[in-house]
Scaffold this motif. Structure first.
Motif, PDB file in Angstrom:
ATOM      1  N   ALA A  11       0.847  -1.201   0.000  1.00  0.00           N
ATOM      2  CA  ALA A  11       0.000   0.000   0.000  1.00  0.00           C
ATOM      3  C   ALA A  11       0.880   1.248   0.000  1.00  0.00           C
ATOM      4  N   THR A  12       0.396   2.315  -0.592  1.00  0.00           N
ATOM      5  CA  THR A  12       1.115   3.589  -0.523  1.00  0.00           C
ATOM      6  C   THR A  12       0.389   4.565   0.406  1.00  0.00           C
ATOM      7  N   MET A  13      -0.809   4.204   0.824  1.00  0.00           N
ATOM      8  CA  MET A  13      -1.571   4.966   1.816  1.00  0.00           C
ATOM      9  C   MET A  13      -2.369   3.954   2.624  1.00  0.00           C
ATOM     10  N   ILE A  14      -2.351   4.109   3.941  1.00  0.00           N
ATOM     11  CA  ILE A  14      -3.106   3.142   4.744  1.00  0.00           C
ATOM     12  C   ILE A  14      -3.460   3.770   6.090  1.00  0.00           C
ATOM     13  N   GLU A  56      -3.675  12.722   5.692  1.00  0.00           N
ATOM     14  CA  GLU A  56      -3.149  12.096   4.472  1.00  0.00           C
ATOM     15  C   GLU A  56      -1.664  11.781   4.592  1.00  0.00           C
ATOM     16  N   SER A  86       0.328   8.125   4.323  1.00  0.00           N
ATOM     17  CA  SER A  86       1.495   7.868   3.470  1.00  0.00           C
ATOM     18  C   SER A  86       2.685   7.411   4.307  1.00  0.00           C
ATOM     19  N   HIS A 111      -2.760   5.521  -7.167  1.00  0.00           N
ATOM     20  CA  HIS A 111      -1.439   4.914  -7.016  1.00  0.00           C
ATOM     21  C   HIS A 111      -1.495   3.807  -5.959  1.00  0.00           C
ATOM     22  N   ASP A 112      -2.170   4.107  -4.865  1.00  0.00           N
ATOM     23  CA  ASP A 112      -2.322   3.135  -3.784  1.00  0.00           C
ATOM     24  C   ASP A 112      -3.068   1.890  -4.274  1.00  0.00           C
ATOM     25  N   ALA A 132      -0.769  -0.126  -6.497  1.00  0.00           N
ATOM     26  CA  ALA A 132       0.300  -0.760  -5.719  1.00  0.00           C
ATOM     27  C   ALA A 132      -0.246  -1.955  -4.937  1.00  0.00           C
ATOM     28  N   ARG A 133      -1.441  -1.788  -4.376  1.00  0.00           N
ATOM     29  CA  ARG A 133      -2.050  -2.893  -3.639  1.00  0.00           C
ATOM     30  C   ARG A 133      -2.404  -4.050  -4.556  1.00  0.00           C
TER      31      ARG A 133
END
Lengths: 355, 355
Positions: free
Chosen positions: A279-282, A334, A338, B266-267, B270-271
């Protein structure tokens, strides 16, 4: 105390050891105590509260049992640091931000014992233990309580016992709570049944962050409602008995999963790691849910090379305040999502390369 | 023909090149043709069908334009191989298994041209092209059709045109269909609106595997309904115009995503890679959905180091029959899901290490 020195540690409640630690994360006992000759917190002026703090600090400084407890002031503390102490289970959300006026907390560097001053009650003593350790926690807190009582005059009624700001705490003033990780009861849809049974016998079930909080990551705190009309030993005995039963249920559910759908569970756990590492955001909540799967995977021996302590470190370090302290500055929502994703990716890559 | 020799190739329809290949996967034109002096397939005996095959093979062998087409018999072919040809878009599901009696297909090694024999019509000519290539596909199939017509007497009516087993194909006997990848219209919830508009102008929208199939992986085939009363050129012109409009919509939606929620996209991408690389069991459908995200990620420049051809290879090789041919033996549903996950993990690891 420099809070940054705590940052690399897991704290007591996430040490990941102790009895029955495959299911029981930690045990906590707290005692509500008030000084006899000062108004209770709901009616106390700031001057009264300052007086409470003075007396508490004095008593703590002179008690052998409390020697290692260091007092920190809350109102002068940055909000981020307060949230940090909440995440480490050392103070309540109320002490951190729900209350006004002079208040603080004393705790020891191992994070097993703390005394909140001017929370709902003048004093809230707390002892934390990794794993299922009601007896040890009780012995510790009883010793701390006795030590403080030698120097402080508690509000105590011969018939009712300890008097407290809220009547629900009168009597023993004790709340014992056990933090359980119950993913298998969740997966096999038995958790609600268990909780209905607990409510019938007057035990409370709450999420990670106490009253009103959702049970993220399959973590549940089970604690006594009743503080009056029973001895501490009887209350603790009742909780112990119930926890032992829930332990059996959870383990049965885990066995059933391994017998009936081992492959699907292995897939679920592997995907959880995949998502955490990609993930790039979680959010913190999703992270807890996924780490819950990983934690179960470890205990079911579906995973190699990831120790429970690593999961606990990911768990605590991805909480909002911890994440911001690691970053060295405040982050908005946010940015946190990230930063959390980046932290997880890096740490999981490190773990992967050590395999 | 040894089908195994096709296995490492992507086939024409997944070559991943050709005009507008960021949205248009492939273009296909097929012509329905029947022999004038033999009963149509619905009324033909096996002897008639054998006669059709004989004449078709003879015509193919003697046509310069069809020299490279090699005929293979379907009834004697293992079920797995038939499914393999369906996945490569060389034959229909009906020819593979929905029909009885003598039948087969001739196709060339580059997989651009094929002639199904004794499907719904005596002959179904097909030309496939990577990308948006209606003109080129038409030129190819027209040449093939002319070549065969020199040696075969087609059922043709001066007023109606080519006669076919089903009245919906009478006239040109032509169906042109364009396979589009429309993930952004899906994500921005505009896809249904687009499809309602298409139906109004008499174009059909179908999933990957033709009539009645669901649109997995955001792949849609758009084709003409009407075959009668219009010239081939007019039908192709109408489709071209519509596709150009849909292309614009999809690209606008992609731009909007990049402008309004680049990070979230993007997330998601990526996931998708994380899940593809970590699952231990995965269905073909979920694989297609996740690969759709990866494919979009590549075109949005959110991903480095993964070429579209690699996504296409993962796509075709994780289809059930391809997976089993790679394994060298039949696999049941659960085994396929495990083998698919293993294949994806291995290939993505290889791609990752080349970065």
């Amino acid at each position: 105390m420099n809070l940054d020195s705590l940052l690399p540690n897991l704290g007591e409640w996430l040490r990941g050891t102790g009895p029955e630690s495959d299911v029981v994360v930690s045990t906590r006992i707290r005692l509500a105590r008030n000084l006899a000759d000062l108004p209770f917190a709901t009616r106390a002026t700031n001057a009264h509260k300052t007086e409470v703090i003075g007396r508490a600090k004095d008593a703590l400084a002179k008690s052998d049992a409390a020697l290692k407890l260091e007092y920190v002031d809350i109102p002068s503390m940055p909000v981020l640091d307060r949230q940090f102490l909440v995440e480490r289970q050392l103070i309540s959300r109320e002490l951190a931000g729900g209350l006004d006026g002079p208040r603080g907390v004393a705790f020891d560097p191992t994070e097993t014992a703390s005394v909140m001053v001017n929370e709902e009650d003048h004093l809230r003593l707390q002892v934390l233990r990794s794993g299922f350790a009601l007896d040890e926690a009780w012995q510790d807190i009883d010793r701390l309580d006795d030590a403080l009582e030698q120097r402080l005059s508690y509000a105590f009624h011969m018939q009712f016992g300890y008097l407290t700001a809220c009547p629900t705490n009168v009597g023993t003033g004790m709340r014992a709570s056990v933090m359980l990780h119950l993913p298998a009861l969740g997966l096999t849809k038995q958790i609600d049944k268990v909780f209905r049974a607990l409510q019938k016998i007057n035990l409370a079930v709450r999420g990670l962050h106490g009253e009103g909080s959702r049970a993220f990551g399959d973590l549940y705190q089970i604690s006594n409602h009743v503080t009056l009309g029973k001895s501490e030993a009887k209350i603790l005995g009742e909780i112990r008995e119930v926890i032992v039963t829930i332990l059996q249920y959870e383990r049965q559910a885990r066995n059933a999963i391994m017998k009936e759908r081992r492959q699907a569970e292995h897939d679920r756990v592997a995907r959880a790691i995949g998502t955490l590492g990609s993930a790039t955001m979680i959010t913190a909540e999703e992270t807890m849910e996924l780490l819950s799967a990983v934690r179960l995977g470890i205990h079911l021996h579906l995973l190699d090379g990831i120790p429970v302590t690593a999961v606990n470190q990911l768990f605590i370090h991805t909480q909002s305040a911890h994440l911001q302290k690691l970053a060295g500055h405040n982050l908005d929502g946010e940015e946190r999502n990230s930063a959390r994703a980046k932290y997880l990716k890096t740490k999981l890559r490190e773990l992967g390369s050590h395999k």
